[in-house]
Write an enzyme that holds these catalytic residues in place. Structure first.
Site, PDB file in Angstrom:
ATOM      1  CB  SER A  33      -0.884   0.052   1.255  1.00 42.21           C
ATOM      2  OG  SER A  33      -1.704  -1.060   1.329  1.00 42.21           O
ATOM      3  CG  HIS A  64      -6.745  -1.120  -5.623  1.00 40.81           C
ATOM      4  ND1 HIS A  64      -7.439  -1.248  -4.465  1.00 40.81           N
ATOM      5  CD2 HIS A  64      -5.491  -0.814  -5.269  1.00 40.81           C
ATOM      6  CE1 HIS A  64      -6.653  -1.009  -3.453  1.00 40.81           C
ATOM      7  NE2 HIS A  64      -5.453  -0.751  -3.910  1.00 40.81           N
ATOM      8  CG  HIS A  86      -4.815  -6.950   0.759  1.00 39.10           C
ATOM      9  ND1 HIS A  86      -4.822  -6.082  -0.304  1.00 39.10           N
ATOM     10  CD2 HIS A  86      -3.672  -6.685   1.450  1.00 39.10           C
ATOM     11  CE1 HIS A  86      -3.737  -5.311  -0.247  1.00 39.10           C
ATOM     12  NE2 HIS A  86      -3.025  -5.666   0.797  1.00 39.10           N
ATOM     13  CE1 TYR A  88      -8.280  -5.026   2.262  1.00 39.38           C
ATOM     14  CE2 TYR A  88      -6.368  -5.662   3.561  1.00 39.38           C
ATOM     15  CZ  TYR A  88      -6.948  -4.872   2.581  1.00 39.38           C
ATOM     16  OH  TYR A  88      -6.185  -3.946   1.917  1.00 39.38           O
ATOM     17  CD  GLU A  89      -8.449  -6.870  -2.158  1.00 40.62           C
ATOM     18  OE1 GLU A  89      -8.937  -6.407  -3.191  1.00 40.62           O
ATOM     19  OE2 GLU A  89      -7.276  -7.298  -2.076  1.00 40.62           O
ATOM     20  CB  ALA A 116       1.457   0.057   4.778  1.00 38.93           C
ATOM     21  CG  MET A 214      -4.444  -5.923   7.843  1.00 35.07           C
ATOM     22  SD  MET A 214      -5.799  -4.845   7.355  1.00 35.07           S
ATOM     23  CE  MET A 214      -5.917  -3.755   8.780  1.00 35.07           C
ATOM     24  CB  SER A 215      -0.357  -8.023   3.097  1.00 35.69           C
ATOM     25  OG  SER A 215       0.716  -7.166   3.438  1.00 35.69           O
ATOM     26  CG  ASN A 238      -0.436   3.153  11.489  1.00 35.04           C
ATOM     27  OD1 ASN A 238      -0.283   2.635  10.375  1.00 35.04           O
ATOM     28  ND2 ASN A 238      -0.922   2.481  12.522  1.00 35.04           N
ATOM     29  CG  HIS A 250      -6.801   3.219   3.576  1.00 33.55           C
ATOM     30  ND1 HIS A 250      -5.871   2.197   3.605  1.00 33.55           N
ATOM     31  CD2 HIS A 250      -7.049   3.466   2.268  1.00 33.55           C
ATOM     32  CE1 HIS A 250      -5.580   1.852   2.354  1.00 33.55           C
ATOM     33  NE2 HIS A 250      -6.279   2.605   1.526  1.00 33.55           N
TER      34      HIS A 250
HETATM   35  N1  HPA Z   1      -2.562  -2.366  11.603  1.00 33.07           N
HETATM   36  C1  HPA Z   1      -2.707  -3.280  10.608  1.00 33.07           C
HETATM   37  N2  HPA Z   1      -2.324  -3.059   9.359  1.00 33.07           N
HETATM   38  C2  HPA Z   1      -1.752  -1.874   9.078  1.00 33.07           C
HETATM   39  C3  HPA Z   1      -1.575  -0.880  10.057  1.00 33.07           C
HETATM   40  C4  HPA Z   1      -2.003  -1.138  11.403  1.00 33.07           C
HETATM   41  O1  HPA Z   1      -1.879  -0.317  12.327  1.00 33.07           O
HETATM   42  N3  HPA Z   1      -0.990   0.182   9.449  1.00 33.07           N
HETATM   43  C5  HPA Z   1      -0.804  -0.166   8.152  1.00 33.07           C
HETATM   44  N4  HPA Z   1      -1.267  -1.417   7.913  1.00 33.07           N
END
Ligand code: HPA
Length: 276
Positions: A33, A64, A86, A88-89, A116, A214-215, A238, A250
């Site tokens: 991402s 995308h 992903h 989650y998709e 990310a 998440m990947s 973050n 996001h």
């Molecule tokens: N949690 C999960 N996935 C993420 C995060 C997070 O804080 N930041 C970027 N991808």
């Protein structure tokens, strides 16, 4: 006729890529991402939309990016996957990891994964680059579940050294040489798509996680099953939930990815120039 099996589908996709591209590059990079900027550093790139590749999953988010690129980076010929699938998709893990199967059959040797992540380790700050030393698969599933096709890999693959110690050394050396800070850490993979709660982050810290995302992990497991060498980088976009009390969006994740993506691009360019 029966549906073709996983191996047959991977062979069909790889055969298509060979016809379109010719010889396979030795290294492939999956762009996470906001990390798509690496693609801008490639020269003489051939761009193949995923939709043209047989059996590739369909993107669930309209507009995308979904492109398979082959071109030059740091003097080395590489493949870059711009856009990933992903869990989650709603994709199953076989679909999420199908591009890795295709890369192996196509002839790649090394997979570089980028993602990310939220920073859990108390010393990690947004913008930090982290070379993964290990992972926790907390998706609640394994991409290798089901009958094993011995042409793809062994039934019970070893996961002692998922992330190549040799390539991690190269990454460390190149980061030092370039004056780029590079941390090491353990990635915890959760299914998402909701971000974690502060209590979940405290649990992950207690389990030994340094970053959360998440990947990456399903792809790394399948890459090792396939016999590919793996190197993975997490960008801390973050502070993980509850660390600073700030909420997570996001948009901030994507923005931080753009900012630090250039530094990660510089590092990956140096590594592929050195190693391949
Ligand atoms: N949690 C999960 N996935 C993420 C995060 C997070 O804080 N930041 C970027 N991808």
């Amino acid at each position: 006729m029966n549906d073709p099996g996983l191996h047959e589908r991977a062979v069909e996709a790889a055969t298509f890529l060979r016809a379109a591209i010719g010889d396979p590059p030795k290294v492939a990079v999956v762009l996470g991402s906001g990390l798509g900027v690496l693609a801008d550093r490639m020269t003489d790139a051939t761009v193949i939309p995923y939709a043209q590749i047989p059996h590739f999953p369909r993107a669930t988010v309209p507009g995308h990016l979904g492109n398979f690129l082959v071109g030059s980076l740091g003097g080395a010929r590489i493949a870059a996957l711009q856009g990933r699938f992903h869990y989650y998709e709603g994709h199953d893990l076989e679909a999420v990891t199908f591009p890795v199967r295709v890369l192996k059959v196509f002839g790649a040797r090394t997979l570089v994964l980028t993602a990310a992540t939220g920073g859990i380790h108390p010393d990690f700050r947004p913008g930090d680059l982290v070379c993964l030393s290990d992972h926790l698969n907390l998706i609640g599933e394994n991409p290798l579940r089901g009958p094993n096709d011995d042409r793809l890999g062994v039934r019970f693959p070893d996961m002692t050294r998922v992330y190549s110690p040799e390539l991690r050394e190269v990454a460390k050396h190149e980061a030092n040489r370039l004056g780029l800070g590079l941390r090491e850490g353990v990635y915890a993979c959760l299914p998402g798509p909701s971000y974690e709660t502060p209590a979940e982050i405290r649990m992950l810290r207690a389990l030994g996680a340094d970053v959360v995302g998440m990947s990456t992990v399903p792809e790394a497991i399948v890459a090792r099953h396939s016999g590919l060498d793996v190197l993975a980088f997490a960008l801390v976009t973050n502070a993980a939930a509850g660390i600073t009390g700030a909420t997570i969006t996001h948009e901030e994740v994507i923005e931080a990815g753009r900012g630090a993506g250039q530094r990660l691009g510089t590092l990956i360019e140096a590594i592929v120039a050195m190693s391949f």
